[in-house]
Design an enzyme around this catalytic site. Sequence first.
Site, PDB file in Angstrom:
ATOM      1  N   ASP A   1      -7.908  18.184 -14.479  1.00  0.00           N
ATOM      2  CA  ASP A   1      -8.167  16.824 -15.129  1.00  0.00           C
ATOM      3  C   ASP A   1      -7.719  16.523 -16.427  1.00  0.00           C
ATOM      4  OD1 ASP A   1      -9.197  14.514 -16.040  1.00  0.00           O
ATOM      5  OD2 ASP A   1     -11.044  14.561 -14.746  1.00  0.00           O
TER       6      ASP A   1
ATOM      7  N   TYR B   1     -16.657  16.232 -15.805  1.00  0.00           N
ATOM      8  CA  TYR B   1     -16.960  14.794 -15.682  1.00  0.00           C
ATOM      9  C   TYR B   1     -18.220  14.649 -14.494  1.00  0.00           C
ATOM     10  CZ  TYR B   1     -16.384   9.621 -15.286  1.00  0.00           C
ATOM     11  OH  TYR B   1     -16.575   8.448 -15.188  1.00  0.00           O
TER      12      TYR B   1
ATOM     13  N   ARG C   1       0.893  -1.165   0.121  1.00  0.00           N
ATOM     14  CA  ARG C   1      -0.111   0.069  -0.054  1.00  0.00           C
ATOM     15  C   ARG C   1       1.023   1.379  -0.037  1.00  0.00           C
ATOM     16  NH1 ARG C   1      -1.439   2.115   4.656  1.00  0.00           N
ATOM     17  NH2 ARG C   1      -2.044  -0.135   5.448  1.00  0.00           N
TER      18      ARG C   1
ATOM     19  N   LYS D   1      -8.637   5.879 -19.887  1.00  0.00           N
ATOM     20  CA  LYS D   1      -8.951   6.297 -21.103  1.00  0.00           C
ATOM     21  C   LYS D   1      -7.613   6.214 -21.779  1.00  0.00           C
ATOM     22  CE  LYS D   1     -12.627   7.056 -18.911  1.00  0.00           C
ATOM     23  NZ  LYS D   1     -13.063   8.231 -18.086  1.00  0.00           N
TER      24      LYS D   1
HETATM   25  C1  LIG Z   1     -13.415   8.617 -16.641  1.00  0.00           C
HETATM   26  C2  LIG Z   1     -13.129   9.739 -16.366  1.00  0.00           C
HETATM   27  C3  LIG Z   1     -13.014  10.033 -14.922  1.00  0.00           C
HETATM   28  C4  LIG Z   1     -13.223   8.565 -13.864  1.00  0.00           C
HETATM   29  O1  LIG Z   1     -12.307   7.938 -13.957  1.00  0.00           O
HETATM   30  P1  LIG Z   1     -12.528   6.314 -13.461  1.00  0.00           P
HETATM   31  O2  LIG Z   1     -11.244   5.493 -14.148  1.00  0.00           O
HETATM   32  O3  LIG Z   1     -13.759   5.705 -14.428  1.00  0.00           O
HETATM   33  O4  LIG Z   1     -12.655   6.403 -12.038  1.00  0.00           O
HETATM   34  C5  LIG Z   1     -12.864  11.196 -14.570  1.00  0.00           C
HETATM   35  N1  LIG Z   1     -12.480  12.311 -15.234  1.00  0.00           N
HETATM   36  C6  LIG Z   1     -12.754  12.231 -16.815  1.00  0.00           C
HETATM   37  C7  LIG Z   1     -12.456  13.443 -17.448  1.00  0.00           C
HETATM   38  C8  LIG Z   1     -13.086  10.863 -17.335  1.00  0.00           C
HETATM   39  O5  LIG Z   1     -13.194  10.809 -18.499  1.00  0.00           O
END
Ligand SMILES: *Cc1c(COP(=O)(O)O)cnc(C)c1O
Length: 380
Positions: free
Chosen positions: A170, A98, A46, A195
């Site tokens: 983000d 998001y 961890r 992604k």
């Molecule tokens: C998918 C996504 C998230 C969340 O990510 P997870 O891996 O699904 O928890 C956060 N911000 C954006 C812009 C995303 O496309």
Amino acid sequence: MHFETLAIHAGQAPDPAYGAVMTPIYQTSTFAFRGVGAPGPFDYSRSGNPTRKALEDCLAALEGGSHGFAFATGMAASATVLALFNQGDHLIIHDDLYGGTYRLLTSVVAAKGVSVDFVNLRDLDALRAALRPNTRAVWTETPTNPLMNLLDLAAIAAIARAHGALTICDNTFLSPYFQRPLALGVDIVVHSTTKYINGHSDVVGGAAIVNDAALAERVGFYQNALGTCAGPQDCFLVLRGVKTLPLRMEAHHRNALALAEWLEAHPKVAQVLHPWLPSHPQHALARRQMTGGGGTFSFRVRGGQEDVFRLLSAVRLFTLAESLGGVESLIEHPWTMTHVSMPEEVRRAVGITEELVRISVGIEHLDDLRDDLAQAFQQV
Ligand SMILES: *Cc1c(COP(=O)(O)O)cnc(C)c1O
């Protein structure tokens, strides 16, 4: 070194045990001490794991940061970063972001006594007006999903910094290959590595990157205290995916831009929302802040929801699914799928309407993707 080289080598040297060229999956919870009171570089997974460390160092190098942190999901990354703030603190959040982040902020963070204001950060005067003495951070996401609106990161970060607040970005939609927020003055970059960074739709993961040792210590403390870290198997997969990030992003950009141009000329399309098209209202900002348009964009079909449903039912190569950023092409309907949890009047007010379609353009051959959309539009 260049981005392409860092994607393959940063954080990764032949393994000291047997010289494995690819970082092994250290599937272990714990590590032997070298002696009493003498732990090795890792003691418990961890707190740290060699496979995770390789990924964290690689992502830090790609974002131009000093420290990276890998998490179980993108939401785990965001939740851990938001743990930096306490009751009485005030956060300014871009109002178009998001859905999972919106839910985390409104249902979890705000409920713990952190005050959260949603502001349209395309309007810098609105940002200045929203600042309070206890404003600790400004949360940005650009381009936004699914409307592809852009935020001026350098301008926002300068305003926040002058006020003594952090800027968080983000950067999931573009990946560090097309946008490097730390270089624009942002303090913390977060990612859903689910992604583009992993890129193969076989992992959920997240990351945070900073360029300041004191801030890194705080994020690292919460990663360990909350236990939100990524497991070694997932880190291995993301490390494998990230090696081809430059090649994939170029291919996503090329295919997406070609489809956007083709759709813009299509008689059954009313509007295409893609930052690399000169018709995008913030095209100049896109050219200044980004080095490519990415692979995800939206368009409005002429007609109503039934026409959109015919299009979505007729595609054969595009898969009807949420998510984005994988090698395979996906199509989705924000009104009934990704954005259905947003109140209807809010969706309508921001421009997420029934005729809007979002596509995540993969790296298949362009002709096959275009042919698929062309045959599907014949049903509209
Ligand atoms: C998918 C996504 C998230 C969340 O990510 P997870 O891996 O699904 O928890 C956060 N911000 C954006 C812009 C995303 O496309």
